[in-house]
Scaffold this active site. Structure first.
Site, PDB file in Angstrom:
ATOM      1  CD  GLU A 175      74.201  51.899  31.098  1.00  0.00           C
ATOM      2  OE1 GLU A 175      74.723  50.847  31.491  1.00  0.00           O
ATOM      3  OE2 GLU A 175      74.621  52.537  30.111  1.00  0.00           O
ATOM      4  CG  HIS A 246      74.710  49.898  36.225  1.00  0.00           C
ATOM      5  ND1 HIS A 246      75.469  48.850  35.750  1.00  0.00           N
ATOM      6  CD2 HIS A 246      74.384  50.649  35.163  1.00  0.00           C
ATOM      7  CE1 HIS A 246      75.598  48.973  34.436  1.00  0.00           C
ATOM      8  NE2 HIS A 246      74.956  50.057  34.054  1.00  0.00           N
ATOM      9  CB  CYS A 367      75.941  42.465  36.887  1.00  0.00           C
ATOM     10  SG  CYS A 367      76.422  43.797  37.961  1.00  0.00           S
TER      11      CYS A 367
HETATM   12  O1  SUG Z   1      78.715  48.111  32.009  1.00  0.00           O
HETATM   13  N1  SUG Z   1      81.539  46.113  32.613  1.00  0.00           N
HETATM   14  C1  SUG Z   1      80.107  46.304  32.717  1.00  0.00           C
HETATM   15  C2  SUG Z   1      79.592  45.739  34.027  1.00  0.00           C
HETATM   16  C3  SUG Z   1      78.091  45.771  34.089  1.00  0.00           C
HETATM   17  C4  SUG Z   1      77.583  45.444  35.440  1.00  0.00           C
HETATM   18  N2  SUG Z   1      76.176  45.455  35.437  1.00  0.00           N
HETATM   19  C5  SUG Z   1      75.397  45.866  36.462  1.00  0.00           C
HETATM   20  N3  SUG Z   1      75.861  46.566  37.460  1.00  0.00           N
HETATM   21  N4  SUG Z   1      74.137  45.619  36.412  1.00  0.00           N
HETATM   22  C6  SUG Z   1      79.745  47.786  32.596  1.00  0.00           C
HETATM   23  O2  SUG Z   1      80.515  48.616  33.119  1.00  0.00           O
HETATM   24  C7  SUG Z   1      83.686  46.131  31.448  1.00  0.00           C
HETATM   25  C8  SUG Z   1      84.230  45.584  30.160  1.00  0.00           C
HETATM   26  C9  SUG Z   1      85.699  45.758  30.050  1.00  0.00           C
HETATM   27  O3  SUG Z   1      86.276  46.689  30.634  1.00  0.00           O
HETATM   28  O4  SUG Z   1      86.344  44.945  29.303  1.00  0.00           O
HETATM   29  C10 SUG Z   1      82.163  46.287  31.438  1.00  0.00           C
HETATM   30  O5  SUG Z   1      81.595  46.576  30.404  1.00  0.00           O
END
Ligand code: SUG
Length: 445
Positions: A175, A246, A367
């Site tokens: 990730e 994460h 993020c």
């Molecule tokens: O991978 N949300 C992302 C958020 C990523 C956050 N990044 C970090 N923590 N670095 C994920 O879960 C949700 C999309 C949706 O439900 O439409 C999403 O992909």
């Protein structure tokens, strides 16, 4: 010592920003599933955050959104005919795959790649490994285009190496920088690379929520980058079960300081000892730990205190923590943040940014950005057309205001007009960012 700065590259939020509930274990994504989003407000919030960082004196770059809906992905599943026909048939017979093909998830650039600065890399170049993001279908579609974007931004092969993603298999689930923290005495000096993982490649996994990073993936990334002084702590099972998908949801670091929640690591004492040992002779790490008593994990996750940007603003001694407004709105998180700033510790100032549209999908200020430590020569070699300036901010804000919808329900993702609008927007964007036609798949057919 070579002097270096910490630049940020943020994902520009795309026209299909929506709440489709695609990420199990990401509580905000599940909670807001089905709600209407505001893509225009989202992209403007992201642009304002980028300008804010640029105004503070930190080099800021823009990573372009990906083409969505991802028609080539849907074609690979056997849907055929015109692009509109592909989309319509996919929504009719495979709506989950269609939703995955529409996600604007490349906005979360902390998951774009893991970065090793040249001071830590065996060959003295800056290394990038785009994350394969195999745990979630919608995110697994990102890495090829992410590599294209990083190639455009960091094109000079003498200074930069953009690898392919690790093989896209669950054993090597990766990730990116969301599970990587680098500590150092100064950005240009050798640092300690902390790569956090949630499960082992062959470990049977029975947790309610997925562990998205394997130890073997973290080790492979460090190995191919030639990353010195790497330590590999395990994320705590309690954190994952509580919604920490994460590590950057419960931990952030900068320079000598590691700021984290008590439940971030499986074995906190061993993690601290490993970091101290790796830093020996370089610097003394400073650990700022927040207890569950002061901030229950659930509050940390809903308010994203740790998903903040911890930065040293040029000319300032102490660090600034740039939090989402949700941190200010949560009394416990707010109290912890205020206490930090009032103490004599390494964090001297708290600032707040409004990234609410992204937050409702579990994406805070940290993020949205990929940190890239660059020496002066490396900074000069990065693509200037992708660097945030007042002029670029104004131009992209006007572009977004003209091109993005201000409301989008998940069912609107099936609208073929959205496909055309998105492509027109991205076509114009390639001109604005000087990416050249052919950057997007739809420009190559
Ligand atoms: O991978 N949300 C992302 C958020 C990523 C956050 N990044 C970090 N923590 N670095 C994920 O879960 C949700 C999309 C949706 O439900 O439409 C999403 O992909």
């Amino acid at each position: 010592m070579t002097s270096a700065v910490e630049a940020n590259a943020d994902g520009l939020i795309g026209p299909t920003h929506s709440y489709a509930g695609l990420s199990p274990g990401n509580l905000a994504s599940s909670l807001n599933a089905g709600e209407s989003s505001n893509p225009r407000a989202a992209v403007l919030q992201g642009l304002d955050k980028m300008k804010r960082l640029a105004d503070l004196g930190l080099p800021q770059f823009v990573l372009p959104p990906h083409e969505r809906p991802d028609i080539p992905f849907l074609r690979s599943l056997g849907f055929s005919g015109s692009d509109a026909a592909v989309l319509e048939a996919a929504w009719k017979t495979a709506p989950s795959f269609a939703a995955a093909a529409c996600s604007a998830s490349p906005m979360w650039a902390a998951n774009a790649a893991t970065v090793t600065p040249s001071a830590d890399a065996a060959d003295g170049r800056v290394h990038f490994t785009p994350a394969n993001l195999v745990t979630n279908l919608h995110r697994s579609l990102e890495h090829a285009q992410t590599k294209r974007a990083l190639d455009a931004l960091f094109a000079d092969p003498v200074r930069f190496v953009v690898h392919d993603a690790l093989p896209s298999v669950a054993h090597l689930a990766d990730e990116g920088a969301a599970n990587h923290v680098r500590l150092c005495a100064d950005h240009g000096e050798p640092g300690v690379n902390i790569l956090v993982w949630g499960r082992e490649a062959y470990e049977p996994w029975s947790g309610a929520f997925p562990a998205r990073q394997t130890r073997e993936a973290s080790e492979a990334v460090a190995r191919r980058h030639g990353a010195a002084r790497a330590v590999f702590p395990r994320q705590s099972g309690a954190a994952i079960a509580g919604g920490t998908f994460h590590n950057d949801v419960v931990c952030v670091g900068a320079l000598e300081t590691l700021f984290f929640h008590e439940l971030a690591f499986e074995d906190t004492e061993a993690t601290k000892a490993d970091i101290r040992a790796a830093a020996a002779g370089l610097f003394e790490p400073i650990f700022v730990e927040v207890s569950s008593a002061d901030l229950p994990l659930a509050d940390a996750i809903s308010s994203y205190l740790f998903n903040s940007m911890l930065v040293r603003i040029p000319g300032e001694d102490r660090l600034t923590l740039i939090c989402p407004t949700e941190t200010r709105d949560n009394p416990r998180s707010h109290a912890v943040a205020e206490r930090l700033a009032a103490s004599n510790g390494p964090i001297g100032r708290i600032e707040y940014v409004d990234v609410r549209q992204s937050m409702r999908n579990g994406g805070g200020p940290a993020c949205l950005r990929l940190r890239v430590v660059l020496t002066e020569a490396e900074l000069a070699a990065a693509n200037p057309a992708m660097r945030m300036t007042d002029a670029l901010h104004a131009r992209l804000s006007a572009w977004a205001a003209a091109r993005y919808r201000d409301t989008l329900a998940p069912r609107d993702l099936a609208d073929p007009a959205l496909l055309d609008e998105g492509r027109a927007a991205l076509d114009e964007l390639t001109g604005i960012l000087g990416l050249g036609r052919g950057f997007y798949p739809f420009q190559r057919v």
